[in-house]
Every structure is written in structure tokens, then in C-alpha cells.
Design a protein around this motif. Sequence first.
Motif, PDB file in Angstrom:
ATOM      1  N   PRO A 267     -14.481  14.315  -5.233  1.00 39.59           N
ATOM      2  CA  PRO A 267     -14.686  15.709  -5.652  1.00 39.59           C
ATOM      3  C   PRO A 267     -13.771  16.716  -4.977  1.00 39.59           C
ATOM      4  CG  PRO A 267     -16.459  14.996  -4.200  1.00 39.59           C
ATOM      5  CD  PRO A 267     -15.659  13.781  -4.521  1.00 39.59           C
ATOM      6  N   THR A 268     -13.157  16.339  -3.856  1.00 43.57           N
ATOM      7  CA  THR A 268     -12.291  17.293  -3.152  1.00 43.57           C
ATOM      8  C   THR A 268     -10.832  17.218  -3.611  1.00 43.57           C
ATOM      9  OG1 THR A 268     -11.872  15.735  -1.355  1.00 43.57           O
ATOM     10  CG2 THR A 268     -13.765  17.223  -1.105  1.00 43.57           C
ATOM     11  N   LEU A 269     -10.552  16.292  -4.542  1.00 50.21           N
ATOM     12  CA  LEU A 269      -9.181  16.140  -5.041  1.00 50.21           C
ATOM     13  C   LEU A 269      -9.125  16.419  -6.535  1.00 50.21           C
ATOM     14  CD1 LEU A 269      -8.225  12.739  -3.318  1.00 50.21           C
ATOM     15  CD2 LEU A 269      -7.553  15.033  -2.571  1.00 50.21           C
ATOM     16  N   THR A 270      -8.009  16.970  -7.002  1.00 49.41           N
ATOM     17  CA  THR A 270      -7.795  17.068  -8.437  1.00 49.41           C
ATOM     18  C   THR A 270      -7.370  15.690  -8.952  1.00 49.41           C
ATOM     19  OG1 THR A 270      -5.441  17.595  -8.273  1.00 49.41           O
ATOM     20  CG2 THR A 270      -6.997  19.448  -8.165  1.00 49.41           C
ATOM     21  N   LYS A 271      -7.429  15.515 -10.252  1.00 46.00           N
ATOM     22  CA  LYS A 271      -6.996  14.244 -10.836  1.00 46.00           C
ATOM     23  C   LYS A 271      -5.537  13.961 -10.501  1.00 46.00           C
ATOM     24  CE  LYS A 271     -10.098  13.472 -14.743  1.00 46.00           C
ATOM     25  NZ  LYS A 271     -10.173  13.148 -16.177  1.00 46.00           N
ATOM     26  N   ASN A 272      -4.701  15.007 -10.563  1.00 44.29           N
ATOM     27  CA  ASN A 272      -3.273  14.822 -10.279  1.00 44.29           C
ATOM     28  C   ASN A 272      -3.034  14.455  -8.816  1.00 44.29           C
ATOM     29  OD1 ASN A 272      -2.315  15.161 -12.870  1.00 44.29           O
ATOM     30  ND2 ASN A 272      -2.014  17.380 -12.648  1.00 44.29           N
ATOM     31  N   GLU A 273      -3.810  15.054  -7.908  1.00 41.27           N
ATOM     32  CA  GLU A 273      -3.675  14.715  -6.478  1.00 41.27           C
ATOM     33  C   GLU A 273      -4.077  13.266  -6.227  1.00 41.27           C
ATOM     34  OE1 GLU A 273      -4.521  19.088  -4.397  1.00 41.27           O
ATOM     35  OE2 GLU A 273      -6.195  17.754  -4.893  1.00 41.27           O
ATOM     36  N   LEU A 274      -5.152  12.836  -6.857  1.00 39.55           N
ATOM     37  CA  LEU A 274      -5.595  11.445  -6.696  1.00 39.55           C
ATOM     38  C   LEU A 274      -4.580  10.489  -7.319  1.00 39.55           C
ATOM     39  CD1 LEU A 274      -7.824   9.532  -5.719  1.00 39.55           C
ATOM     40  CD2 LEU A 274      -8.992   9.887  -7.911  1.00 39.55           C
ATOM     41  N   LEU A 275      -4.062  10.870  -8.467  1.00 40.80           N
ATOM     42  CA  LEU A 275      -3.030  10.063  -9.131  1.00 40.80           C
ATOM     43  C   LEU A 275      -1.822   9.900  -8.216  1.00 40.80           C
ATOM     44  CD1 LEU A 275      -1.904   8.672 -11.695  1.00 40.80           C
ATOM     45  CD2 LEU A 275      -1.107  10.919 -12.450  1.00 40.80           C
ATOM     46  N   GLY A 276      -1.395  10.982  -7.600  1.00 42.93           N
ATOM     47  CA  GLY A 276      -0.239  10.912  -6.691  1.00 42.93           C
ATOM     48  C   GLY A 276      -0.490   9.986  -5.517  1.00 42.93           C
ATOM     49  N   ILE A 277      -1.695  10.027  -4.946  1.00 43.30           N
ATOM     50  CA  ILE A 277      -2.044   9.169  -3.801  1.00 43.30           C
ATOM     51  C   ILE A 277      -1.976   7.698  -4.192  1.00 43.30           C
ATOM     52  CG2 ILE A 277      -3.974   8.458  -2.309  1.00 43.30           C
ATOM     53  CD1 ILE A 277      -4.804  11.466  -2.285  1.00 43.30           C
ATOM     54  N   ILE A 278      -2.559   7.353  -5.346  1.00 40.28           N
ATOM     55  CA  ILE A 278      -2.613   5.941  -5.743  1.00 40.28           C
ATOM     56  C   ILE A 278      -1.237   5.460  -6.212  1.00 40.28           C
ATOM     57  CG2 ILE A 278      -3.664   4.300  -7.351  1.00 40.28           C
ATOM     58  CD1 ILE A 278      -6.252   5.862  -7.121  1.00 40.28           C
ATOM     59  N   GLU A 279      -0.502   6.319  -6.901  1.00 44.87           N
ATOM     60  CA  GLU A 279       0.883   5.955  -7.303  1.00 44.87           C
ATOM     61  C   GLU A 279       1.726   5.631  -6.073  1.00 44.87           C
ATOM     62  OE1 GLU A 279       2.418   8.037 -11.420  1.00 44.87           O
ATOM     63  OE2 GLU A 279       2.220   9.304  -9.649  1.00 44.87           O
ATOM     64  N   THR A 280       1.634   6.484  -5.058  1.00 42.96           N
ATOM     65  CA  THR A 280       2.386   6.265  -3.816  1.00 42.96           C
ATOM     66  C   THR A 280       1.953   4.972  -3.140  1.00 42.96           C
ATOM     67  OG1 THR A 280       2.611   8.641  -3.485  1.00 42.96           O
ATOM     68  CG2 THR A 280       2.936   7.243  -1.550  1.00 42.96           C
ATOM     69  N   LEU A 281       0.675   4.719  -3.152  1.00 38.68           N
ATOM     70  CA  LEU A 281       0.128   3.502  -2.543  1.00 38.68           C
ATOM     71  C   LEU A 281       0.684   2.256  -3.231  1.00 38.68           C
ATOM     72  CD1 LEU A 281      -2.003   2.422  -0.485  1.00 38.68           C
ATOM     73  CD2 LEU A 281      -3.674   2.545  -2.334  1.00 38.68           C
ATOM     74  N   PHE A 282       0.681   2.258  -4.562  1.00 37.09           N
ATOM     75  CA  PHE A 282       1.181   1.105  -5.306  1.00 37.09           C
ATOM     76  C   PHE A 282       2.684   0.898  -5.088  1.00 37.09           C
ATOM     77  CE2 PHE A 282      -2.315   1.062  -8.842  1.00 37.09           C
ATOM     78  CZ  PHE A 282      -3.203   0.519  -7.912  1.00 37.09           C
ATOM     79  N   LYS A 283       3.414   2.010  -4.970  1.00 37.42           N
ATOM     80  CA  LYS A 283       4.872   1.896  -4.745  1.00 37.42           C
ATOM     81  C   LYS A 283       5.178   1.409  -3.337  1.00 37.42           C
ATOM     82  CE  LYS A 283       6.203   5.462  -8.083  1.00 37.42           C
ATOM     83  NZ  LYS A 283       6.643   6.869  -8.262  1.00 37.42           N
ATOM     84  N   THR A 284       4.301   1.754  -2.384  1.00 36.39           N
ATOM     85  CA  THR A 284       4.508   1.355  -0.985  1.00 36.39           C
ATOM     86  C   THR A 284       4.317  -0.149  -0.807  1.00 36.39           C
ATOM     87  OG1 THR A 284       3.703   3.508  -0.258  1.00 36.39           O
ATOM     88  CG2 THR A 284       3.765   1.761   1.408  1.00 36.39           C
ATOM     89  N   ILE A 285       3.335  -0.715  -1.531  1.00 35.88           N
ATOM     90  CA  ILE A 285       3.066  -2.164  -1.417  1.00 35.88           C
ATOM     91  C   ILE A 285       3.069  -2.786  -2.816  1.00 35.88           C
ATOM     92  CG2 ILE A 285       1.905  -2.316   0.815  1.00 35.88           C
ATOM     93  CD1 ILE A 285      -0.749  -1.815  -0.559  1.00 35.88           C
ATOM     94  N   PRO A 286       4.264  -2.834  -3.462  1.00 35.87           N
ATOM     95  CA  PRO A 286       4.346  -3.280  -4.860  1.00 35.87           C
ATOM     96  C   PRO A 286       3.968  -4.741  -5.071  1.00 35.87           C
ATOM     97  CG  PRO A 286       6.539  -3.051  -3.921  1.00 35.87           C
ATOM     98  CD  PRO A 286       5.598  -2.454  -2.937  1.00 35.87           C
ATOM     99  N   LYS A 287       4.154  -5.582  -4.067  1.00 35.18           N
ATOM    100  CA  LYS A 287       3.869  -7.016  -4.229  1.00 35.18           C
ATOM    101  C   LYS A 287       2.426  -7.374  -3.928  1.00 35.18           C
ATOM    102  CE  LYS A 287       8.629  -8.422  -3.323  1.00 35.18           C
ATOM    103  NZ  LYS A 287       9.535  -9.219  -2.463  1.00 35.18           N
ATOM    104  N   SER A 288       1.672  -6.403  -3.471  1.00 34.57           N
ATOM    105  CA  SER A 288       0.255  -6.637  -3.154  1.00 34.57           C
ATOM    106  C   SER A 288      -0.558  -6.717  -4.444  1.00 34.57           C
ATOM    107  CB  SER A 288      -0.263  -5.487  -2.289  1.00 34.57           C
ATOM    108  OG  SER A 288      -1.659  -5.571  -2.126  1.00 34.57           O
ATOM    109  N   ASP A 289      -1.646  -7.510  -4.395  1.00 36.19           N
ATOM    110  CA  ASP A 289      -2.588  -7.474  -5.523  1.00 36.19           C
ATOM    111  C   ASP A 289      -3.134  -6.050  -5.653  1.00 36.19           C
ATOM    112  OD1 ASP A 289      -2.265 -10.167  -5.955  1.00 36.19           O
ATOM    113  OD2 ASP A 289      -4.071 -10.758  -4.855  1.00 36.19           O
TER     114      ASP A 289
END
Length: 409
Positions: A267-289
Motif C-alpha cells: 500500500p505504500t508503493l504505486t504500481k509503477n514503483e513496485l514494477l520498477g523494484i521487481i524489474e530491477t531485481l530480475f535484471k540483477t539476478i537474470p539466471k535465478s529462478d
Amino acid sequence: MKIAIIGAGAAGVMAAITAKRLNKDLYIDIFDINNLIGKKILASGNGRCNISNTTITQDNYIGENPSFVNQALKEFDFKAFENFCKSIGLILDIKDSSKVYPLSNEAKSVVLLLEKELENLQINQILETKIEKVIKKEDSFILKSEDKEFKDYDKVLISSGLQAAPQLNSTEDGIDIATSFNHSFNPTYPSLVGLQTDFEFKSKLQGVKKEATVTLYIDKQKEKEITGDILFTKYGVSGFAILDISQYAVYALSLYQDVAISINLFPTLTKNELLGIIETLFKTIPKSDAIDALTGVVSKKLAMVLLDINNINKDIKSADINAKQLRAIINTLTNMRFKIDGTQGFKHAEASGGGIRTDEVDNKTFESKLCKNLYFAGEVLDIVGNRGGFNLHFAWASGFLVGKSISKL
């Protein structure tokens, strides 16, 4: 003058003490089905006893006519309650949240001091006695238990509560007695209770706890929004936010309306802010499940369900999550919707809604409008409060008004 009080909970005990303090000549019998007074007081606040609240208004109550509480709250506000507590030797702990507890942090101390005051005032406690019937003959009342009659009462107060927490011997006998005097009532329902959902993956989320915003929809219209802890369970959802919103949800269920909730887990994040966090996470560890990567922001149980709900392969790697799938995950995290199809019932409810209709009761004296010298107080009436000490405060306040009224000749 002889008074009978049926139910030795907060409302009944307050009425007895108030009346006897105002009129020493009263003879008062207070009846209870349990072997001691205040069983529900003992259970309040998980044994800590959330005894009242410093900020109380009509808005904290639900019922057919919530404004019914106004006179009681005016005459017996928090300051009046605090003074009463001091008079029996009970010191209060007032929290920043406005919730109020005994300084001892124990419900037992509240009950002990109330019991001592009843003894000091020579109020007769008749315990382990279930009053099943009340009869009025001319100007006096007769009370009947299974094997005894108690006669010649000038006034009777019904403060026996409703069905919440039946393990504490709670019953709806008060409604049965009221209807014998031609009173009507609104259907009762469990309040402040866990909600059952039609969510397909609920068993897989059991035990997941999160701060979230819960939005209630009644007949597809947004009705209420509450932020707080939620807990996923094998039957649906619980936690403080769910208990709070359950009052409005279950009331609607009792009217056979369509009830659904939406949960925003961030609730403290906008959809775009949450999207940015998860996008960055996936790019940081691309080979991870992807499941393992998502555990950086949610529990593993929830990560697995996120993929299930959105039909994403559980073995997918972070790098292979496409934009559409990512948007679907974000939407689930911020708008997880399901239908409410039931509750955990009275056994797990902190309070009961519904009860004796308040338009048949005088809001200044709490005397029946249908039967002279018959009174009602507390939960047996169609008034239920929010979580946070509001139900107990209404019990104290309504008991106080009854006590004032029954003390008069």
C-alpha cells in the motif's frame, strides 16, 4: 425496591454498581450462567483487557440506528469511565493509539476489583444460574431457571449478551426473553471475525502475514478501506485489518448482498514503483529462478502462488519473464481479489452484531418502550462497536444509564 439483572458482564455489573451507589435501599440480584462474573471481560484483548478508548463517537458503531449510542456516550464519556475506574481502585494505561488497558495489563485485575465493589455494596451474585424465562404479573416480575423461581422483582435488566464466544457460555437467551415481551430483533451475526473466501490458492498461502490495505466491495461498489495486518489462513483471511473490515462485510452478508475484498500487499508503493523494484531485481539476478528472485520482496509461499495465479511456469528464470507477465504479477500484488462466502462463526468472533431493535428502547434510560420497568444494556442490543475497546465502552455506558434509571423509585 427489588432489582434483577440477568448477565454479570460489563453492562450488568456497571448497572448494579451505579444503581446501588445512587440508592442504598435497593436490593439487587445479579444472575450469570458462569461461575464468576465478567467472563468476556477476562477474554478481552487476549487477556490484557482493551477496556475502553479515549476517542469514541457514533462512527465507531454499527447497527440499524447507530445514533442510538449518542446519549450514552454523552453521559458516560471516557472521562466519566476513568473516574469510575479510580473509584474502584483501577488505574488505566492510555496508549498513543487511544486504546485503554488496565495498568496491570491483566483483565483479571479488572474483574477482581468489580467483584470487590459488588461485595462492598452487598449486591447479591447468583452464579451458575441460567434464567430461561421472565414473566410479568401485574407490577412485578418472576424469573425462572430450569429448577427455580425468583419472585417479586420491581425492575429487570437484560444484559446477557449474544452468541459470540459460545465457549464462554454465551447464548441468545436475552433475545428469547425480549421476544416474550413482544420485542423484535435484527438477525444476529458474528463480528470482528476471520473471513472465509473462495480463493483457489488459500491453503497454499496459509501462515503468510503482511501489512496491507483491504478494500471491501458490496454489490460491486467500494464500501470501506482499512490498512493493517492481514493473515492468510486455510479458510481464507484474518488479521487486524480483516477483523476490522469484517464488521461491514458480515453485516452485508447477513443481508444476502454480494461481498468481495481486494488486498493491496504494497500500500505504500504505486504500481509503477513496485514494477520498477521487481524489474530491477530480475535484471540483477537474470539466471535465478523467478520464484527465488521474488522472495526478495515477498514470502516464498506467495511467490509460488503469484506464478500459479497468472499461469506462469514455476521453473521460469528471471530473464525470461516478459512485460505482460510482470504486469500481471504487479496487478496481483496490488489487487488480489476474492469473494467472501462466510465467516469463522460465533466461536471465533470477538463480538456479535444484530440484536434487539433499538427503536423499541428509550435511548436515555434504556428502558423498553413496550414493557414498563424492563431494561436492556450492552451487546444484546443491535449495536456493535469497532475493535479497540468500543464494545466494552458501550457496555459500560449503557449499564451506567440503566443504573441511573433503575435507582429511581
